[in-house]
Design an enzyme around this catalytic site. Sequence first.
Site, PDB file in Angstrom:
ATOM      1  N   VAL A 118       0.834  -1.200   0.000  1.00  0.00           N
ATOM      2  CA  VAL A 118       0.000   0.000   0.000  1.00  0.00           C
ATOM      3  C   VAL A 118       0.866   1.247   0.000  1.00  0.00           C
ATOM      4  O   VAL A 118       0.591   2.227  -0.717  1.00  0.00           O
ATOM      5  CB  VAL A 118      -0.959  -0.003   1.211  1.00  0.00           C
ATOM      6  CG1 VAL A 118      -1.596   1.367   1.407  1.00  0.00           C
ATOM      7  CG2 VAL A 118      -2.038  -1.059   1.033  1.00  0.00           C
ATOM      8  N   GLU A 119       1.923   1.233   0.794  1.00  0.00           N
ATOM      9  CA  GLU A 119       2.754   2.427   0.943  1.00  0.00           C
ATOM     10  C   GLU A 119       3.568   2.747  -0.313  1.00  0.00           C
ATOM     11  O   GLU A 119       3.612   3.909  -0.746  1.00  0.00           O
ATOM     12  CB  GLU A 119       3.695   2.260   2.140  1.00  0.00           C
ATOM     13  CG  GLU A 119       3.005   2.226   3.492  1.00  0.00           C
ATOM     14  CD  GLU A 119       2.437   3.578   3.898  1.00  0.00           C
ATOM     15  OE1 GLU A 119       2.757   4.585   3.249  1.00  0.00           O
ATOM     16  OE2 GLU A 119       1.671   3.616   4.875  1.00  0.00           O
TER      17      GLU A 119
END
Length: 327
Positions: A118-119
Amino acid sequence: MRLLCLSALLLVSLSAAADYSTHPKALGLIEELVSSGRYQREELIALLQAAQRRPALVESERKAPEKTRTWPEYRAIFLQSDRIDGGVAYLRKHAASFKEAEARFGVPAPLIAAIIGVETRYGGYTGPHRVLDSLATQGFEHPSRSVFFFNEFREFLLLCKEHDLDPLTVSGSYAGAMGLPQFMPSNYRRLALDFDDDGEINLWTPADAIGSAGHYLTRYLGQGRDWQRGQPVAFPVSLKRRDGLEFNTRQPAQRWQELHEQVSGLPDPLRPDQAVGLLSLDLGEAQEYWLALPNFYSIMSYNPRVYYAMAVHQLSQAIASAAGREY
């Protein structure tokens, strides 16, 4: 047209120009860091003069997708086949680090992979902005969160000295987060680990990123509020009524005994004293409800937004399902 172009260039130049060394907030910072022996006065002044004003980054922070989109719109960003397949490949490529982190911290390997996915798309995009500019702009000029970002600016300057980083070249997100797991400077200083035992803490390397993300979830909050080994994260549920119920808090706001008569759909019973919270996800014309357990709020310690934590949770489930236990 030429005059318009020249005007645009002038505006860009003016927006980038900044000399934070004379800002009232900078004076105390300079005195503190010089007194600590970490910096020479001239060095600090030069850095504050070199920081560029980037007001667009403030707008990016204020309009982050988790703040402005519906749940289906936000979910679609991260629950895509390439992100899931990338998570499986990342698990397998770095299997030793993931297994060690899971054994040491109790955080499932797919969940750690999901955070990095996600990051930064598993390290594929760690941010193009110079952290010096991001944190100086946010710290000196953010209209509502300048205290937070100014402290992170201070932490960044200390981090650079402690880890021999060049503050003029370190890049990251619009908010100043760094590395594969996107740690803010204060968390980098406090929670990042040398997980590959090479004598350096480097969050741009997979092993250190994996171990540090697991460590973060088990140490960030403290006082027994961190990741609980072997416990679930959240369950989709149905509600008999909505009136009078509290949703989307940053900590579990209730005990199961207070909600059990209004909630149905749990696969397993919970202890009456189990700490829980209710989540309401905006679908546009309807709401989707979940019952969150303490591990959900541990994920929220990474980013205090319900949509973020739910995206990490659901991506981790998808990665685990696709990978089996082969990693």
